[in-house]
Design a protein around this motif. Structure first.
Motif, PDB file in Angstrom:
ATOM      1  N   ASP A 288       1.001  -1.105   0.125  1.00 30.50           N
ATOM      2  CA  ASP A 288      -0.177  -0.020   0.181  1.00 30.50           C
ATOM      3  C   ASP A 288       0.882   0.890   0.707  1.00 30.50           C
ATOM      4  OD1 ASP A 288      -2.979   1.343   0.769  1.00 30.50           O
ATOM      5  OD2 ASP A 288      -2.042   1.874   1.799  1.00 30.50           O
ATOM      6  N   VAL A 289       2.246   1.263   0.341  1.00 32.12           N
ATOM      7  CA  VAL A 289       3.016   2.568   0.415  1.00 32.12           C
ATOM      8  C   VAL A 289       3.770   2.413  -0.695  1.00 32.12           C
ATOM      9  CG1 VAL A 289       5.608   3.200   1.828  1.00 32.12           C
ATOM     10  CG2 VAL A 289       3.139   2.467   3.103  1.00 32.12           C
ATOM     11  N   GLY A 290       4.076   1.278  -1.300  1.00 32.61           N
ATOM     12  CA  GLY A 290       4.711   1.519  -2.260  1.00 32.61           C
ATOM     13  C   GLY A 290       4.333   1.238  -3.712  1.00 32.61           C
ATOM     14  N   VAL A 291       3.158   1.431  -4.318  1.00 33.79           N
ATOM     15  CA  VAL A 291       2.481   1.837  -4.915  1.00 33.79           C
ATOM     16  C   VAL A 291       2.407   3.616  -5.199  1.00 33.79           C
ATOM     17  CG1 VAL A 291       0.783  -0.438  -5.094  1.00 33.79           C
ATOM     18  CG2 VAL A 291       0.382   1.716  -4.014  1.00 33.79           C
ATOM     19  N   ARG A 292       2.209   4.008  -4.133  1.00 28.51           N
ATOM     20  CA  ARG A 292       2.198   5.616  -4.264  1.00 28.51           C
ATOM     21  C   ARG A 292       3.092   6.512  -4.864  1.00 28.51           C
ATOM     22  NH1 ARG A 292      -1.422   7.110   1.113  1.00 28.51           N
ATOM     23  NH2 ARG A 292      -2.322   4.571   1.239  1.00 28.51           N
ATOM     24  N   PHE A 293       4.185   5.405  -4.745  1.00 26.56           N
ATOM     25  CA  PHE A 293       5.820   6.209  -5.296  1.00 26.56           C
ATOM     26  C   PHE A 293       5.890   6.480  -6.696  1.00 26.56           C
ATOM     27  CE2 PHE A 293       6.878   4.380  -0.717  1.00 26.56           C
ATOM     28  CZ  PHE A 293       8.142   5.470  -1.054  1.00 26.56           C
ATOM     29  N   THR A 294       6.392   7.935  -6.768  1.00 31.36           N
ATOM     30  CA  THR A 294       5.946   8.094  -8.318  1.00 31.36           C
ATOM     31  C   THR A 294       7.909   8.558  -8.954  1.00 31.36           C
ATOM     32  OG1 THR A 294       5.741  10.618  -7.997  1.00 31.36           O
ATOM     33  CG2 THR A 294       3.923   8.348  -8.250  1.00 31.36           C
ATOM     34  N   ARG A 295       7.599   8.700  -9.910  1.00 28.76           N
ATOM     35  CA  ARG A 295       9.181   9.966 -10.126  1.00 28.76           C
ATOM     36  C   ARG A 295       8.882  11.658  -9.749  1.00 28.76           C
ATOM     37  NH1 ARG A 295       7.391   7.144 -15.230  1.00 28.76           N
ATOM     38  NH2 ARG A 295       8.651   5.859 -15.919  1.00 28.76           N
ATOM     39  N   GLU A 296       8.159  11.733  -9.301  1.00 28.29           N
ATOM     40  CA  GLU A 296       8.148  12.859  -8.783  1.00 28.29           C
ATOM     41  C   GLU A 296       8.646  13.188  -7.292  1.00 28.29           C
ATOM     42  OE1 GLU A 296       6.083  12.416 -10.528  1.00 28.29           O
ATOM     43  OE2 GLU A 296       5.780  12.961 -11.757  1.00 28.29           O
ATOM     44  N   THR A 297       8.073  12.101  -6.465  1.00 23.88           N
ATOM     45  CA  THR A 297       8.181  11.570  -5.251  1.00 23.88           C
ATOM     46  C   THR A 297       9.583  11.348  -4.551  1.00 23.88           C
ATOM     47  OG1 THR A 297       5.892  10.303  -4.826  1.00 23.88           O
ATOM     48  CG2 THR A 297       7.671  10.487  -3.320  1.00 23.88           C
ATOM     49  N   LEU A 298      10.417  10.462  -5.689  1.00 22.77           N
ATOM     50  CA  LEU A 298      11.914   9.770  -6.137  1.00 22.77           C
ATOM     51  C   LEU A 298      13.135  11.662  -5.919  1.00 22.77           C
ATOM     52  CD1 LEU A 298      12.363   6.625  -7.007  1.00 22.77           C
ATOM     53  CD2 LEU A 298      12.114   7.676  -5.168  1.00 22.77           C
ATOM     54  N   VAL A 299      12.371  12.360  -7.055  1.00 25.36           N
ATOM     55  CA  VAL A 299      13.067  13.980  -7.376  1.00 25.36           C
ATOM     56  C   VAL A 299      13.144  14.080  -5.957  1.00 25.36           C
ATOM     57  CG1 VAL A 299      13.009  15.902  -8.523  1.00 25.36           C
ATOM     58  CG2 VAL A 299      12.890  13.569  -9.144  1.00 25.36           C
ATOM     59  N   ARG A 300      12.179  14.990  -4.937  1.00 25.30           N
ATOM     60  CA  ARG A 300      11.771  15.608  -3.889  1.00 25.30           C
ATOM     61  C   ARG A 300      11.901  14.406  -2.613  1.00 25.30           C
ATOM     62  NH1 ARG A 300       6.108  16.816  -0.442  1.00 25.30           N
ATOM     63  NH2 ARG A 300       6.830  18.239  -0.104  1.00 25.30           N
ATOM     64  N   VAL A 301      12.575  12.906  -3.103  1.00 23.38           N
ATOM     65  CA  VAL A 301      13.208  12.623  -1.987  1.00 23.38           C
ATOM     66  C   VAL A 301      14.309  12.875  -1.951  1.00 23.38           C
ATOM     67  CG1 VAL A 301      13.643  11.072  -0.698  1.00 23.38           C
ATOM     68  CG2 VAL A 301      11.352  11.417  -1.031  1.00 23.38           C
ATOM     69  N   ARG A 302      15.087  13.402  -2.636  1.00 26.56           N
ATOM     70  CA  ARG A 302      16.474  13.095  -3.607  1.00 26.56           C
ATOM     71  C   ARG A 302      17.408  14.516  -3.715  1.00 26.56           C
ATOM     72  NH1 ARG A 302      18.057  13.226 -10.006  1.00 26.56           N
ATOM     73  NH2 ARG A 302      17.267  15.464  -9.389  1.00 26.56           N
ATOM     74  N   ARG A 303      15.914  15.535  -3.178  1.00 22.33           N
ATOM     75  CA  ARG A 303      17.078  16.735  -2.791  1.00 22.33           C
ATOM     76  C   ARG A 303      16.836  16.846  -1.377  1.00 22.33           C
ATOM     77  NH1 ARG A 303      12.775  18.819  -7.097  1.00 22.33           N
ATOM     78  NH2 ARG A 303      11.207  18.697  -5.362  1.00 22.33           N
ATOM     79  N   LEU A 304      15.240  15.850  -0.648  1.00 24.34           N
ATOM     80  CA  LEU A 304      15.445  16.092   1.041  1.00 24.34           C
ATOM     81  C   LEU A 304      16.705  15.292   1.599  1.00 24.34           C
ATOM     82  CD1 LEU A 304      11.428  16.648   1.188  1.00 24.34           C
ATOM     83  CD2 LEU A 304      13.356  18.019   1.353  1.00 24.34           C
ATOM     84  N   MET A 305      17.033  14.835   0.861  1.00 27.96           N
ATOM     85  CA  MET A 305      18.044  13.517   1.184  1.00 27.96           C
ATOM     86  C   MET A 305      18.585  14.350   2.709  1.00 27.96           C
ATOM     87  SD  MET A 305      18.697  10.221   1.703  1.00 27.96           S
ATOM     88  CE  MET A 305      18.266   9.049   0.743  1.00 27.96           C
ATOM     89  N   PRO A 306      19.768  15.117   2.670  1.00 33.25           N
ATOM     90  CA  PRO A 306      20.517  15.519   3.418  1.00 33.25           C
ATOM     91  C   PRO A 306      19.841  16.290   4.504  1.00 33.25           C
ATOM     92  CG  PRO A 306      21.004  16.625   0.965  1.00 33.25           C
ATOM     93  CD  PRO A 306      20.058  15.524   1.375  1.00 33.25           C
ATOM     94  N   SER A 307      19.020  17.085   4.678  1.00 39.18           N
ATOM     95  CA  SER A 307      17.940  17.319   5.520  1.00 39.18           C
ATOM     96  C   SER A 307      17.009  16.033   6.674  1.00 39.18           C
ATOM     97  CB  SER A 307      17.322  18.170   5.117  1.00 39.18           C
ATOM     98  OG  SER A 307      17.777  19.850   4.988  1.00 39.18           O
ATOM     99  N   ILE A 308      16.743  14.802   5.754  1.00 37.55           N
ATOM    100  CA  ILE A 308      16.124  14.075   6.803  1.00 37.55           C
ATOM    101  C   ILE A 308      17.371  12.700   6.978  1.00 37.55           C
ATOM    102  CG2 ILE A 308      14.797  11.555   5.633  1.00 37.55           C
ATOM    103  CD1 ILE A 308      13.690  13.085   3.840  1.00 37.55           C
ATOM    104  N   LEU A 309      18.543  12.646   6.455  1.00 39.40           N
ATOM    105  CA  LEU A 309      19.261  11.884   6.648  1.00 39.40           C
ATOM    106  C   LEU A 309      20.115  12.677   8.518  1.00 39.40           C
ATOM    107  CD1 LEU A 309      21.915  11.003   3.904  1.00 39.40           C
ATOM    108  CD2 LEU A 309      20.191   9.446   6.008  1.00 39.40           C
ATOM    109  N   THR A 310      20.273  13.879   8.239  1.00 39.92           N
ATOM    110  CA  THR A 310      20.346  14.925   9.159  1.00 39.92           C
ATOM    111  C   THR A 310      19.635  15.253  11.026  1.00 39.92           C
ATOM    112  OG1 THR A 310      21.310  16.937   7.469  1.00 39.92           O
ATOM    113  CG2 THR A 310      21.246  17.609  10.013  1.00 39.92           C
ATOM    114  N   ALA A 311      18.388  14.798  10.735  1.00 42.71           N
ATOM    115  CA  ALA A 311      17.139  14.668  11.576  1.00 42.71           C
ATOM    116  C   ALA A 311      17.506  13.489  11.479  1.00 42.71           C
ATOM    117  CB  ALA A 311      15.962  14.421  10.551  1.00 42.71           C
ATOM    118  N   ILE A 312      17.338  12.434  10.905  1.00 42.89           N
ATOM    119  CA  ILE A 312      17.534  11.058  12.097  1.00 42.89           C
ATOM    120  C   ILE A 312      18.715  10.972  12.619  1.00 42.89           C
ATOM    121  CG2 ILE A 312      17.815   8.742  11.068  1.00 42.89           C
ATOM    122  CD1 ILE A 312      16.290   9.183   8.659  1.00 42.89           C
TER     123      ILE A 312
END
Length: 403
Positions: A288-312
């Motif tokens: 149910d989670v996986g089928v929601r992923f799109t190319r736009e989501t992956l692009v957005r995640v790539r931009r947020l990766m440094p911030s997310i890793l820092t927060a984690i």
């Protein structure tokens, strides 16, 4: 001339339009029914999880089904969500599983450290919300998505309620499972190092059995028929009670509370999903989670990766500090405190506790209590942030208009 009927006009080719010649070898392929197609997808995801479990991948059925669903969605093979009945059933069974973790022996064992435990749990939630607030300050991630992505405890439960709380379920899932994966990878190494550095950490404790990868049993009990009947009753009654009481995410929290009552009463032991049934629950949650992923989501995640890793990293470091404080206040071995407070998936943490001979009873109780509190409190905090943010935005807009 007789008038032409509507049916004749519909099937009569227009002038100048060539009628296609039938191809002698053309065979019309019937598309599988949605239920049958999802059954095949679930079987493939289960097989992938079974293979991953053989290699020791943490939460294999959940993570592999998420990857399978994402791959199908990105390639365009699947364009719809998991059927609603399957999704609601998975939520109810996840809630019943969580409510079954707390037992009287586990609560009795944790009673001497109840006050520090409550303080550490509250501090963990406050730390996660504070880090999420800083993560959302840039404006590229909403506050509900940041909070649900950062809070530790019950990744599957948090992800299942993301939609209802107006959060981006794809970002929540990515952040939750990235943190779980990082903690599951580093926890065994950290526990081994802490146990070697502390003489107290080497004492043997009573362990619990792993979940196993076999098909049976379907529930955690010797009487399978009674356990399955109780599980169905707890799930249905919990959903109905949750809707009647208007609790957040009634399909999840209702069965969790009902399972907690049944577990503490001791009337019917051994009804929690296990084996094949538990794995299938995680498969559908992951799909149910996986089928929601799109190319736009992956692009957005790539931009947020440094911030997310820092927060984690900030949340994990803060929880490690709380573990050290908890050990000093209660005299608990540092390795037990670390595994009890680490912000990872409960299944991976318990597996690490068993392999490192830690105090599994204490660790499971602390993790389960935090999971229960997080699932109950997080929707309230998220709804408050969702209603508070538009008001703040309107105030800033009015202030700009006045200037």
């Amino acid at each position: 001339m007789a008038p032409t009927s509507a049916l004749q006009r519909e099937h009569t080719p227009s002038p100048g339009t060539a009628k296609p010649a039938p191809h002698p070898t053309e065979v019309r392929k019937s598309r599988p029914a949605p239920a049958g197609r999802w059954a095949l997808i679930a079987a493939a995801a289960y097989a992938a999880g079974l293979a991953a479990a053989a290699f020791g991948v943490p939460a294999p059925y959940l993570l592999c089904s998420l990857l399978v669903g994402a791959a199908l969605a990105l390639t365009g093979v699947v364009r719809e969500r998991v059927p609603a009945p399957a999704n609601r059933t998975a939520q109810a069974l996840v809630g019943a599983l969580m409510g079954s973790y707390l037992t009287w022996p586990a609560l009795t064992a944790a009673a001497p450290v109840a006050l520090p435990l409550t303080a550490v749990t509250a501090a963990t939630i406050a730390l996660s919300v504070a880090v999420a607030w800083f993560l959302a300050r840039g404006g590229r991630l909403s506050r509900p998505s940041a909070v649900l992505g950062m809070v530790p405890g019950g990744s599957a439960a948090i992800v299942t309620c993301a939609d209802e709380l107006q959060a981006d379920v794809r970002m929540v899932a990515f952040t939750q499972y990235l943190r779980v994966g990082l903690v599951a990878t580093t926890a065994p190494l950290a526990a081994h190092w802490l146990a070697s550095a502390s003489a107290a950490g080497s004492a043997g404790h009573t362990g619990i059995g792993g979940q196993g990868s076999g098909f049976l049993p379907l529930v955690m009990g010797s009487d399978q028929l009674t356990g399955l009947f109780t599980l169905a009753a707890v799930s249905v009654a919990g959903v109905l009670a949750g809707r009647r009481l208007r609790v957040p995410t009634p399909s999840l929290i209702g069965p969790m509370l009902a399972a907690l009552v049944v577990t503490l009463s001791g009337a019917v032991p051994g009804f929690a999903p296990a084996g094949l049934l538990q794995n299938l629950v995680f498969v559908f949650v992951g799909l149910d989670v996986g089928v929601r992923f799109t190319r736009e989501t992956l692009v957005r995640v790539r931009r947020l990766m440094p911030s997310i890793l820092t927060a984690i990293a900030a949340v994990c470091t803060g929880c490690a500090g709380l573990a050290w404080l908890f050990a000093k206040l209660t005299g608990t071995p540092v390795v037990d405190s670390y595994l009890a407070t680490t912000p990872g998936g409960i299944n991976a943490v318990l597996a690490t506790a068993v392999s490192s001979h830690a105090d599994v009873a204490l660790i499971s109780t602390v993790q389960s209590l935090r999971l229960l509190i997080v699932v109950l409190v997080t929707p309230v905090i998220t709804r408050w942030l969702t209603t508070a943010r538009p008001a703040a935005t309107g105030a800033r807009t009015e202030e700009r208009a006045q200037t």
